[in-house]
Scaffold this active site. Structure first.
Site, mmCIF file in Angstrom:
data_model
loop_
_atom_site.group_PDB
_atom_site.id
_atom_site.type_symbol
_atom_site.label_atom_id
_atom_site.label_comp_id
_atom_site.label_asym_id
_atom_site.label_seq_id
_atom_site.Cartn_x
_atom_site.Cartn_y
_atom_site.Cartn_z
ATOM 1 N N ASN A 10 2.407 -6.205 -17.378
ATOM 2 C CA ASN A 10 3.391 -6.479 -16.126
ATOM 3 C C ASN A 10 3.821 -8.042 -15.615
ATOM 4 O OD1 ASN A 10 4.068 -6.597 -13.360
ATOM 5 N ND2 ASN A 10 2.555 -6.185 -12.429
ATOM 6 N N LYS A 12 5.917 -9.108 -14.307
ATOM 7 C CA LYS A 12 6.087 -9.585 -12.717
ATOM 8 C C LYS A 12 7.829 -10.342 -12.753
ATOM 9 C CE LYS A 12 1.562 -9.089 -11.365
ATOM 10 N NZ LYS A 12 0.514 -10.071 -10.140
ATOM 11 N N HIS A 100 2.623 -1.014 -6.555
ATOM 12 C CA HIS A 100 1.221 -2.338 -6.883
ATOM 13 C C HIS A 100 1.608 -2.836 -5.821
ATOM 14 C CE1 HIS A 100 0.550 -5.951 -8.805
ATOM 15 N NE2 HIS A 100 0.239 -5.619 -9.280
ATOM 16 N N GLU A 102 1.157 -5.956 -4.748
ATOM 17 C CA GLU A 102 2.414 -6.351 -4.263
ATOM 18 C C GLU A 102 3.541 -6.243 -3.957
ATOM 19 O OE1 GLU A 102 2.948 -8.454 -7.976
ATOM 20 O OE2 GLU A 102 0.781 -9.501 -6.909
ATOM 21 N N GLU A 172 -7.193 -1.465 -9.317
ATOM 22 C CA GLU A 172 -6.579 -3.110 -9.442
ATOM 23 C C GLU A 172 -6.915 -3.707 -7.742
ATOM 24 O OE1 GLU A 172 -3.165 -4.462 -12.211
ATOM 25 O OE2 GLU A 172 -1.992 -4.603 -10.363
ATOM 26 N N GLY A 178 -4.261 -12.062 -9.987
ATOM 27 C CA GLY A 178 -3.870 -13.759 -9.634
ATOM 28 C C GLY A 178 -4.457 -14.765 -9.517
ATOM 29 N N SER A 217 -6.718 -9.532 -13.409
ATOM 30 C CA SER A 217 -7.669 -11.093 -13.894
ATOM 31 C C SER A 217 -7.906 -11.033 -15.176
ATOM 32 C CB SER A 217 -8.578 -12.499 -12.683
ATOM 33 O OG SER A 217 -7.458 -12.677 -11.807
#
Ligand code: 13P
Length: 255
Positions: A10, A12, A100, A102, A172, A178, A217
């Site tokens: 991904n 991003k 996702h 985010e 996730e 991250g 991660s």
């Protein structure tokens, strides 16, 4: 049943179309030196890079599947700035990430929105990668499994029985994304086993075939241990997928 591992990058909001082409080429060079025919690899560049990546993948006959990071649930319409699943299907996109964390946290996507997107992706012959995961607060309050279960029930609500056959779920944990702090292999395994059980409760028989990725991660140093877990069938990789050498090592860990 054996499930083919799926390692997804991904990207991003990183890399313009020229940089994206370079990364596809570097990655194919890195992977060409190894055997990974038992592993599926999907790359999820930003929308504006898709056509360039598709052209390279086609021209050089690369083994990667093309993926997108999101899409709208409608085929077309007055939705300024959005991209429809029909447009993605036309670009030979195979996998679309939906829900996702985010998108959920920064763009207000609810389970209902995610469910509509997942169904739209599947309707057009692509496979949704449906993301779920708890926040640190949820985990510390002992609510992680409950949150993930609710997300799954809501987000998978509109898929047909046939669409469950190819479904991919990405677990996730938000606190691992991250941050450089991955879930322990044991905790990741526990939650992925739970995801399988819940999917099976939603659609009896679907638990065995659903592929469950872990994301958060994932790096070359922790990939092998995570991917060795019986209910982890792949990885959804953010930061490390922007580096061809690192991403190739993660693919290797799955092979
Ligand atoms: P990182 O691998 O950078 O933690 O990102 C994970 C992720 O969000 C993939 O979708």
């Amino acid at each position: 049943m054996s499930r083919t591992p799926l390692i997804s990058g991904n990207w991003k909001m990183h890399l313009n179309h020229l940089e994206a082409i370079q990364l596809c080429q570097k990655l194919s060079y890195e992977l060409a030196r190894h055997r990974y025919d038992q592993v599926e690899v999907s790359l999820h560049p930003p929308f504006v890079d898709l056509r360039s990546c598709q052209t390279v993948i086609d021209a050089d006959r690369l083994e990667f599947k093309l993926g997108a990071q999101d899409c709208h649930s409608k085929d077309s319409g007055a939705f300024t700035g959005e991209v429809s699943p029909t447009m993605l299907a036309k670009l030979q996109v195979s996998y679309v990430i939906v829900g996702h964390s985010e998108r959920r946290a920064l763009f207000g996507e609810t389970d209902e929105v995610v469910a509509a997107k997942a169904a739209a992706v599947a309707k057009h012959g692509m496979t949704p990668i449906v993301c779920v995961g708890e926040t640190l607060d949820d985990r510390e309050a002992g609510r992680a499994a409950e949150v993930v279960t609710t997300q799954l029930r809501g987000s998978l609500a509109k898929l047909t029985r046939a669409q469950f056959e190819t479904l991919v779920v990405a677990y996730e944990p938000v606190w691992a994304i991250g941050t450089g702090r991955n879930a322990s292999p044991e905790d990741a395994q526990d939650m992925c086993a739970k995801v399988r059980t819940v999917v099976n409760d939603i659609r009896s028989g679907a638990g065995e075939q659903v592929r469950i990725q872990y994301g958060g991660s994932v790096k070359p140093v922790n990939a092998a241990e995570l991917l060795r877990q019986p209910d982890i069938d792949g990885a959804l990789v953010g930061g490390a997928s922007l580096d061809a050498v690192q991403f190739a090592r993660i693919v290797q860990a799955a092979a």
